[in-house]
Design an enzyme around this catalytic site. Sequence first.
Site, PDB file in Angstrom:
ATOM      1  N   ASN A   1       0.660  -2.017 -23.909  1.00 47.95           N
ATOM      2  CA  ASN A   1       1.905  -0.718 -24.000  1.00 47.95           C
ATOM      3  C   ASN A   1       2.252  -0.223 -24.695  1.00 47.95           C
ATOM      4  OD1 ASN A   1       3.619  -2.275 -23.066  1.00 47.95           O
ATOM      5  ND2 ASN A   1       3.308  -2.741 -21.318  1.00 47.95           N
TER       6      ASN A   1
ATOM      7  N   GLU B   1       4.809  -3.285 -25.560  1.00 45.09           N
ATOM      8  CA  GLU B   1       4.004  -4.547 -26.144  1.00 45.09           C
ATOM      9  C   GLU B   1       3.587  -4.139 -28.011  1.00 45.09           C
ATOM     10  OE1 GLU B   1       2.000  -6.392 -21.811  1.00 45.09           O
ATOM     11  OE2 GLU B   1       1.256  -5.033 -23.182  1.00 45.09           O
TER      12      GLU B   1
ATOM     13  N   ASP C   1      -3.148  -4.155 -15.334  1.00 40.36           N
ATOM     14  CA  ASP C   1      -4.925  -4.188 -14.970  1.00 40.36           C
ATOM     15  C   ASP C   1      -6.071  -3.275 -14.916  1.00 40.36           C
ATOM     16  OD1 ASP C   1      -3.497  -6.900 -15.806  1.00 40.36           O
ATOM     17  OD2 ASP C   1      -3.026  -7.716 -13.301  1.00 40.36           O
TER      18      ASP C   1
END
Length: 343
Positions: A214, A217, A284
């Site tokens: 993301n 990150e 996820d």
Amino acid sequence: MARLDGRRLEALLLRFPKVQLLVLGDLFLDEYLFGEVDRVSAEAPVPVVHVGLESSALGGAGNVVRNVVALGGRCVLGSVIGTDAAGRRIVDLVKELGIDPGGLVEVEGRPTGHKTRVVARSRQVVRFAQQVVRIDRETTAPLPSSEARRLLRWIDGQLPHVDGVVLEDYAKGLLTRGLLAAAMRRFRSADVPVAVDPKTPLTLQKGVDLLKPNLPETEDLTGIRIRERPDLERAAARLRRRIGGGRLVVTRGPEGMTLFEGEGAGIDVHTAAQEVFDVQGAGDTTIAALVLALRAGATLLEAAVIANAAAGVVVGKLGTATASPPEVRKLLPAAIDAARRAR
């Protein structure tokens, strides 16, 4: 932009049951306590929650597995658990998904990753609920070498039967430098594409086919503060160099995602407008849908549109939810329109 065909995307969804993935990564037991609040404790200024419902689900790498299965794909799971009650519950949940728990390496004395969330609503505001507290029980101790060898032997037995690998690194001790290097050698030798949902620089391995960080990150992994589009492009180029030129998908929350492959500045894929109840677990869902679609024959753009539709389903639900193929099909037209508008 390449043409997006709704019928082709639906056909790709129908191929998901033919795809088998190996998910390797840190595993948690996600426990939820749901209740109501009608007063503040006399002992401390905290709400008193009257628990009325308890539930548990697979978290971490397990939530990717749940999403793969919910989307119609097949899956095997490699991870580590303790010999405690949480570990036994994880084994039961894995079996309930129709998955052999043989890839779960038990380590005596190691606590199973266990997150307990208390979600409460006020009796005065019936429709409003929020997470009050989260309690984590876990360890970041490296997996002992003997257990790492057991896990690698299990991987050897699975590789002839899988179409792709997803690495889920939460920095909880499973994906040590030695285990990851040994596993990547096996994946490359078997010519099995690897997708990574990275939390640490350790998983930025040469030969990774797909990386899905993301935006925060991406900043952490590159050291580049992303304020404007050129910052994102510089960060993307740096990440792609570190994985040897593989594909990159940077998810950007409500703004959708940006795709990088080959040369160029990247392609934005916007999300369809949805009522958002809970973004927990959406990442996820995204990587599960991306990898299933790619292994089913989708282009990266097609896979991103399918993943956006799947994520749109789960953010409209409370907790770590999953999306079914009929739910994804229902959102595909809106996801296609959003992707077209981005260009």
